[in-house]
Motif scaffolding. Structure first.
Motif, short mmCIF file in Angstrom:
data_model
loop_
_atom_site.label_atom_id
_atom_site.label_comp_id
_atom_site.label_asym_id
_atom_site.label_seq_id
_atom_site.Cartn_x
_atom_site.Cartn_y
_atom_site.Cartn_z
N LEU A 169 0.82 -1.21 0.00
CA LEU A 169 0.00 0.00 0.00
C LEU A 169 0.86 1.27 0.00
O LEU A 169 0.64 2.17 -0.80
CB LEU A 169 -0.90 -0.02 1.24
N LEU A 170 1.84 1.30 0.88
CA LEU A 170 2.70 2.48 1.04
C LEU A 170 4.13 2.04 1.31
O LEU A 170 4.61 2.07 2.44
CB LEU A 170 2.19 3.34 2.20
N PRO A 171 4.85 1.61 0.28
CA PRO A 171 6.19 1.04 0.48
C PRO A 171 7.20 1.99 1.11
O PRO A 171 8.09 1.54 1.83
CB PRO A 171 6.61 0.63 -0.94
N THR A 172 7.08 3.29 0.88
CA THR A 172 8.06 4.21 1.47
C THR A 172 7.77 4.51 2.93
O THR A 172 8.64 5.00 3.64
CB THR A 172 8.11 5.55 0.69
N VAL A 173 6.56 4.21 3.40
CA VAL A 173 6.16 4.51 4.78
C VAL A 173 6.23 3.26 5.65
O VAL A 173 6.65 3.32 6.80
CB VAL A 173 4.75 5.12 4.81
N ALA A 174 5.81 2.11 5.13
CA ALA A 174 5.74 0.87 5.91
C ALA A 174 7.07 0.14 5.87
O ALA A 174 7.21 -0.93 5.30
CB ALA A 174 4.62 -0.02 5.36
N ARG A 175 8.07 0.76 6.50
CA ARG A 175 9.41 0.16 6.57
C ARG A 175 9.86 0.11 8.02
O ARG A 175 9.56 1.01 8.80
CB ARG A 175 10.40 1.00 5.77
N GLY A 176 10.59 -0.92 8.35
CA GLY A 176 11.12 -1.04 9.70
C GLY A 176 10.01 -1.18 10.73
O GLY A 176 8.98 -1.79 10.48
N ALA A 177 10.20 -0.57 11.89
CA ALA A 177 9.24 -0.64 12.99
C ALA A 177 8.28 0.54 12.91
O ALA A 177 8.10 1.29 13.86
CB ALA A 177 9.98 -0.66 14.32
N TYR A 178 7.63 0.71 11.76
CA TYR A 178 6.74 1.85 11.54
C TYR A 178 5.53 1.81 12.48
O TYR A 178 5.07 0.77 12.91
CB TYR A 178 6.26 1.87 10.08
N ASP A 179 5.03 2.99 12.78
CA ASP A 179 3.83 3.13 13.59
C ASP A 179 2.62 3.12 12.66
O ASP A 179 2.67 3.71 11.57
CB ASP A 179 3.88 4.44 14.39
N LEU A 180 1.55 2.48 13.07
CA LEU A 180 0.34 2.40 12.26
C LEU A 180 -0.20 3.80 11.92
O LEU A 180 -0.73 4.02 10.83
CB LEU A 180 -0.73 1.60 13.01
N SER A 181 -0.01 4.75 12.81
CA SER A 181 -0.49 6.11 12.56
C SER A 181 0.19 6.72 11.33
O SER A 181 -0.41 7.55 10.63
CB SER A 181 -0.26 7.00 13.78
N ALA A 182 1.41 6.30 11.03
CA ALA A 182 2.12 6.82 9.85
C ALA A 182 1.39 6.43 8.57
O ALA A 182 1.32 7.22 7.62
CB ALA A 182 3.55 6.31 9.83
N LEU A 183 0.84 5.23 8.52
CA LEU A 183 0.09 4.80 7.34
C LEU A 183 -1.17 5.64 7.17
O LEU A 183 -1.51 6.05 6.06
CB LEU A 183 -0.28 3.32 7.45
N PHE A 184 -1.87 5.90 8.28
CA PHE A 184 -3.07 6.73 8.21
C PHE A 184 -2.73 8.15 7.76
O PHE A 184 -3.47 8.76 6.99
CB PHE A 184 -3.81 6.74 9.54
N ALA A 185 -1.62 8.69 8.25
CA ALA A 185 -1.20 10.03 7.84
C ALA A 185 -0.95 10.08 6.35
O ALA A 185 -1.43 10.98 5.64
CB ALA A 185 0.05 10.46 8.62
N ALA A 186 -0.21 9.12 5.83
CA ALA A 186 0.10 9.10 4.40
C ALA A 186 -1.16 8.91 3.55
O ALA A 186 -1.35 9.58 2.53
CB ALA A 186 1.12 8.00 4.10
N ARG A 187 -2.05 8.00 3.98
CA ARG A 187 -3.29 7.79 3.23
C ARG A 187 -4.16 9.04 3.22
O ARG A 187 -4.78 9.38 2.21
CB ARG A 187 -4.09 6.62 3.81
N ALA A 188 -4.22 9.73 4.35
CA ALA A 188 -5.00 10.97 4.43
C ALA A 188 -4.49 12.00 3.43
O ALA A 188 -5.25 12.62 2.70
CB ALA A 188 -4.96 11.52 5.86
N VAL A 189 -3.19 12.15 3.40
CA VAL A 189 -2.58 13.12 2.48
C VAL A 189 -2.82 12.72 1.03
O VAL A 189 -3.08 13.57 0.18
CB VAL A 189 -1.08 13.26 2.81
N GLU A 190 -2.77 11.44 0.73
CA GLU A 190 -3.04 10.96 -0.63
C GLU A 190 -4.43 11.35 -1.11
O GLU A 190 -4.64 11.59 -2.29
CB GLU A 190 -2.96 9.43 -0.69
N ARG A 191 -5.38 11.40 -0.21
CA ARG A 191 -6.77 11.65 -0.58
C ARG A 191 -7.13 13.12 -0.66
O ARG A 191 -8.23 13.48 -1.07
CB ARG A 191 -7.74 10.96 0.39
#
Length: 181
Positions: free
Chosen positions: A106-128
């Motif tokens: 879904l978000l290869p540049t964000v979901a790396r390492g020990a990422y926080d789930l909130s980071a995925l929501f932030a990126a998805r929000a910005v995409e929309r």
């Protein structure tokens, strides 16, 4: 829009600020009980008119804010959210391999390492967001400095440069929460 609206606190705040007739709020959440509570709270806020019940049910839906349902909403003017926090290190918030692979696709540049789930929501929000749209997110303070959050910071910088950051002196603003925001 709030892609993880829970019981609707941010939706109500948006209605308070803008006025019921000036905006249309949209909310998503996986928790069907929270969705019903959010619908009820927004409906009461709007005056408990019977004809508003159907409108509210369409505005606040059960769905995954990281999934394709968010894309179906189209371009958004504003996203306000307090996304779920959870890093990949702690046992209660760690993710299995299938979930990690799904996030990475879904978000290869964000979901790396020990990422926080909130980071995925932030990126998805910005995409929309539509061009010139605004976002406001409550995020764990660690996203400002942790190496595992670098992908999210870079993503936000490239797609919707943050205009303002607020880091309160008392970083524990949510009673009972063990996270600094």
């Amino acid at each position: 829009a709030d892609p993880c609206c829970g019981c609707g606190a941010f939706l109500l705040a948006a209605l308070d600020v803008a006025g019921d007739d000036e905006i249309e709020v949209m909310g998503l959440d996986l928790d069907v009980v929270a969705i019903e509570i959010a619908r009820w709270r927004v409906w009461r806020h709007m005056g408990e008119r019977e004809d508003d019940a159907v409108k509210v049910a369409a505005m606040i839906r059960s769905g995954d804010g990281l999934g394709t349902i968010l894309r179906a909403l189209g371009a958004l003017d504003v996203v306000l959210s307090n996304p779920p926090f959870g890093n990949a290190i702690e046992a209660e918030t760690s993710r299995d391999e299938a979930t990690r692979a799904q996030h990475a696709a879904l978000l290869p540049t964000v979901a790396r390492g020990a990422y926080d789930l909130s980071a995925l929501f932030a990126a998805r929000a910005v995409e929309r967001l539509r061009h010139g749209g605004r976002y406001g997110l409550v995020m764990p303070r660690s996203t400002l400095s942790l190496h595992s959050a670098a992908g999210m910071r870079t993503f936000l910088e490239r797609h919707a440069h943050p205009q303002r950051l607020w880091a309160p002196q008392d970083a524990r603003i949510f009673e009972g929460a063990d996270v600094f925001v």
